[in-house]
Design a protein around this motif. Sequence first.
Motif, PDB file in Angstrom:
ATOM      1  N   ALA A 132      44.854  79.307  -2.419  1.00  0.00           N
ATOM      2  CA  ALA A 132      44.428  80.238  -1.310  1.00  0.00           C
ATOM      3  C   ALA A 132      44.467  81.620  -1.829  1.00  0.00           C
ATOM      4  CB  ALA A 132      44.972  79.923   0.052  1.00  0.00           C
ATOM      5  N   PHE A 133      45.607  82.061  -2.346  1.00  0.00           N
ATOM      6  CA  PHE A 133      45.767  83.364  -2.818  1.00  0.00           C
ATOM      7  C   PHE A 133      44.819  83.804  -4.049  1.00  0.00           C
ATOM      8  CE2 PHE A 133      47.777  86.070  -6.210  1.00  0.00           C
ATOM      9  CZ  PHE A 133      47.649  87.285  -5.530  1.00  0.00           C
ATOM     10  N   LEU A 134      44.598  82.843  -4.975  1.00  0.00           N
ATOM     11  CA  LEU A 134      43.755  82.722  -5.890  1.00  0.00           C
ATOM     12  C   LEU A 134      42.235  83.233  -5.485  1.00  0.00           C
ATOM     13  CD1 LEU A 134      42.854  80.637  -9.102  1.00  0.00           C
ATOM     14  CD2 LEU A 134      41.060  80.969  -7.301  1.00  0.00           C
ATOM     15  N   ARG A 135      41.776  82.763  -4.357  1.00  0.00           N
ATOM     16  CA  ARG A 135      40.309  82.756  -3.753  1.00  0.00           C
ATOM     17  C   ARG A 135      40.494  84.432  -3.044  1.00  0.00           C
ATOM     18  NH1 ARG A 135      40.862  77.614  -2.160  1.00  0.00           N
ATOM     19  NH2 ARG A 135      41.880  77.817  -0.473  1.00  0.00           N
ATOM     20  N   ARG A 136      41.643  84.737  -2.425  1.00  0.00           N
ATOM     21  CA  ARG A 136      41.533  86.081  -2.032  1.00  0.00           C
ATOM     22  C   ARG A 136      41.535  87.043  -2.935  1.00  0.00           C
ATOM     23  NH1 ARG A 136      45.591  83.504   0.886  1.00  0.00           N
ATOM     24  NH2 ARG A 136      47.299  85.091   0.522  1.00  0.00           N
ATOM     25  N   ALA A 137      42.525  86.920  -4.081  1.00  0.00           N
ATOM     26  CA  ALA A 137      42.498  87.693  -5.152  1.00  0.00           C
ATOM     27  C   ALA A 137      41.137  87.958  -5.913  1.00  0.00           C
ATOM     28  CB  ALA A 137      43.355  87.386  -6.160  1.00  0.00           C
ATOM     29  N   VAL A 138      40.571  86.904  -6.306  1.00  0.00           N
ATOM     30  CA  VAL A 138      39.106  87.055  -6.677  1.00  0.00           C
ATOM     31  C   VAL A 138      38.291  87.553  -5.941  1.00  0.00           C
ATOM     32  CG1 VAL A 138      37.395  85.516  -7.873  1.00  0.00           C
ATOM     33  CG2 VAL A 138      39.695  84.962  -8.460  1.00  0.00           C
ATOM     34  N   ARG A 139      37.975  87.185  -4.788  1.00  0.00           N
ATOM     35  CA  ARG A 139      37.047  87.885  -3.849  1.00  0.00           C
ATOM     36  C   ARG A 139      37.548  89.213  -3.725  1.00  0.00           C
ATOM     37  NH1 ARG A 139      37.538  83.259   0.605  1.00  0.00           N
ATOM     38  NH2 ARG A 139      36.012  81.871  -0.442  1.00  0.00           N
ATOM     39  N   PHE A 140      38.877  89.676  -3.791  1.00  0.00           N
ATOM     40  CA  PHE A 140      39.052  91.344  -3.757  1.00  0.00           C
ATOM     41  C   PHE A 140      38.403  91.897  -5.035  1.00  0.00           C
ATOM     42  CE2 PHE A 140      41.766  94.643  -5.027  1.00  0.00           C
ATOM     43  CZ  PHE A 140      41.843  95.602  -4.142  1.00  0.00           C
ATOM     44  N   MET A 141      38.723  91.332  -6.135  1.00  0.00           N
ATOM     45  CA  MET A 141      38.365  91.889  -7.385  1.00  0.00           C
ATOM     46  C   MET A 141      36.977  92.051  -7.361  1.00  0.00           C
ATOM     47  SD  MET A 141      40.793  90.405  -9.847  1.00  0.00           S
ATOM     48  CE  MET A 141      42.778  90.310 -10.016  1.00  0.00           C
ATOM     49  N   THR A 142      36.258  91.056  -6.754  1.00  0.00           N
ATOM     50  CA  THR A 142      34.809  91.042  -6.871  1.00  0.00           C
ATOM     51  C   THR A 142      34.118  92.164  -5.917  1.00  0.00           C
ATOM     52  OG1 THR A 142      34.836  88.602  -7.273  1.00  0.00           O
ATOM     53  CG2 THR A 142      32.899  89.421  -6.758  1.00  0.00           C
ATOM     54  N   ASP A 143      34.871  92.217  -5.098  1.00  0.00           N
ATOM     55  CA  ASP A 143      34.521  93.499  -3.999  1.00  0.00           C
ATOM     56  C   ASP A 143      34.739  94.791  -4.528  1.00  0.00           C
ATOM     57  OD1 ASP A 143      33.787  91.810  -1.899  1.00  0.00           O
ATOM     58  OD2 ASP A 143      35.731  91.835  -0.712  1.00  0.00           O
ATOM     59  N   GLN A 144      35.483  94.941  -5.541  1.00  0.00           N
ATOM     60  CA  GLN A 144      35.960  96.275  -6.115  1.00  0.00           C
ATOM     61  C   GLN A 144      34.914  96.303  -7.364  1.00  0.00           C
ATOM     62  OE1 GLN A 144      37.933  97.987  -4.449  1.00  0.00           O
ATOM     63  NE2 GLN A 144      38.136  95.951  -3.355  1.00  0.00           N
ATOM     64  N   GLY A 145      34.111  95.251  -7.465  1.00  0.00           N
ATOM     65  CA  GLY A 145      32.948  95.659  -8.622  1.00  0.00           C
ATOM     66  C   GLY A 145      33.444  94.684  -9.864  1.00  0.00           C
ATOM     67  N   VAL A 146      34.459  94.063  -9.939  1.00  0.00           N
ATOM     68  CA  VAL A 146      34.768  93.271 -11.115  1.00  0.00           C
ATOM     69  C   VAL A 146      33.768  92.189 -11.234  1.00  0.00           C
ATOM     70  CG1 VAL A 146      36.525  92.007 -12.305  1.00  0.00           C
ATOM     71  CG2 VAL A 146      37.200  93.931 -10.847  1.00  0.00           C
ATOM     72  N   ARG A 147      33.288  92.085 -12.618  1.00  0.00           N
ATOM     73  CA  ARG A 147      32.433  91.133 -12.993  1.00  0.00           C
ATOM     74  C   ARG A 147      32.764  89.985 -14.036  1.00  0.00           C
ATOM     75  NH1 ARG A 147      31.324  92.074  -8.586  1.00  0.00           N
ATOM     76  NH2 ARG A 147      29.548  92.994  -7.585  1.00  0.00           N
ATOM     77  N   GLN A 148      34.039  90.333 -14.469  1.00  0.00           N
ATOM     78  CA  GLN A 148      34.481  89.518 -15.703  1.00  0.00           C
ATOM     79  C   GLN A 148      35.843  88.975 -15.502  1.00  0.00           C
ATOM     80  OE1 GLN A 148      33.532  91.513 -19.070  1.00  0.00           O
ATOM     81  NE2 GLN A 148      34.094  93.572 -18.435  1.00  0.00           N
ATOM     82  N   PHE A 149      36.394  87.985 -15.807  1.00  0.00           N
ATOM     83  CA  PHE A 149      37.702  87.470 -15.448  1.00  0.00           C
ATOM     84  C   PHE A 149      38.285  86.887 -16.616  1.00  0.00           C
ATOM     85  CE2 PHE A 149      35.492  87.964 -11.520  1.00  0.00           C
ATOM     86  CZ  PHE A 149      36.392  88.447 -10.676  1.00  0.00           C
ATOM     87  N   LEU A 150      39.425  86.892 -16.717  1.00  0.00           N
ATOM     88  CA  LEU A 150      40.246  86.283 -17.856  1.00  0.00           C
ATOM     89  C   LEU A 150      41.378  85.306 -17.004  1.00  0.00           C
ATOM     90  CD1 LEU A 150      40.967  85.587 -20.755  1.00  0.00           C
ATOM     91  CD2 LEU A 150      42.198  87.829 -20.721  1.00  0.00           C
ATOM     92  N   ASP A 151      41.289  84.297 -16.827  1.00  0.00           N
ATOM     93  CA  ASP A 151      42.145  83.607 -16.268  1.00  0.00           C
ATOM     94  C   ASP A 151      43.230  82.841 -16.934  1.00  0.00           C
ATOM     95  OD1 ASP A 151      43.494  81.979 -14.254  1.00  0.00           O
ATOM     96  OD2 ASP A 151      41.670  80.775 -13.647  1.00  0.00           O
ATOM     97  N   ILE A 152      44.374  83.190 -17.481  1.00  0.00           N
ATOM     98  CA  ILE A 152      45.248  82.600 -18.285  1.00  0.00           C
ATOM     99  C   ILE A 152      46.224  81.516 -17.434  1.00  0.00           C
ATOM    100  CG2 ILE A 152      46.852  82.875 -20.140  1.00  0.00           C
ATOM    101  CD1 ILE A 152      45.631  85.585 -20.570  1.00  0.00           C
TER     102      ILE A 152
END
Length: 285
Positions: free
Chosen positions: A73-93
């Motif tokens: 659930a935290f993952l979903r919120r963090a990714v949505r937050f970043m997407t809202d900030q305009g992030v369009r690329q992710f590195l998930d390690i």
Amino acid sequence: MTKLVRPQPKRWIDVTQDQSWIPQNVDVSVPSAARVYDYLLGGAHNFAVDRLMGDKAEEMMPNSRSAARLNRAFLRRAVRFMTDQGVRQFLDIGSGIPTVANVHEVAQEQAPGSRVVYVDRDPVAVAHGELIVAGNDQVSVLQADMRDPDSILGSPEVNRLLDFDQPIGLLLLFMVHWVPDEADPQRLLKRYREALPSGSYLAISHMAGDHVNDEARAVTDRMSKSGGGEVAYRDRHEIEAFFGDFELVEPGLVKFAEWRPTGPGDISDDPAVNRIAFAGVGRKP
Ligand SMILES: C[S@@+](CC[C@H](N)C(=O)[O-])C[C@H]1O[C@@H](n2cnc3c(N)ncnc32)[C@H](O)[C@@H]1O
């Protein structure tokens, strides 16, 4: 005249019957963190040894499943937050075995075209990840070890999909506690932070040392003795240091259920579960 196209029958893989997805180099006699976690989340990419370990974990620490769910659930919120900030690329390690609401699904739902590179050292996580993302050329899966940043940052997958002149969202969720102090996680984190351009974000969730109880230690000791790796519980101060000069966004580094919860699914009824891990998101100035 309209041309009729007969739809091709879909080929679904029943993972409980069809074992062809199992990579050849997998030792099915040793539990793996990725597969035990998959089992706790209700996934099907695990073996008897992982289920045994997962059941034992749940028996010794009855909130293991809820903790895994809250982390997703935290993952979903963090990714949505970043997407809202305009992030369009992710590195998930340490991305794990793909389950529901993977990073690319969450990001692409909000911002179609978002690009994601998944990295995990576990061959099952990578093999299944490749199946899930087949046909999506905005997403790639790489088998690599977080402790070897050059093999990740210099990989063809990262170089093809990620533009280091644009903000990147780096996700290290339930990942860094698998890196022992001997591997110098602070140095590793510095290397990753330095590689990211300004405006990038880093999200971390990490098992909390301050609330670790005997049950939790017993579970992780058992996992470690079975060859599945050791968990390094760390306190707030150590986890906060992983963010370096990144500015923590509100509400800072908090217990994972407290990080901008949006609904009942983000919080457990059991306060002990809510305190199992720390989570935070930082922005590179
Ligand atoms: C508990 S799962 C977390 C999965 C996902 N990040 C999440 O939060 O839902 C931890 C994952 O980290 C991976 N992992 C552990 N140590 C690693 C390392 N040194 N390098 C890459 N992956 C690692 C494991 O294989 C496993 O898939």
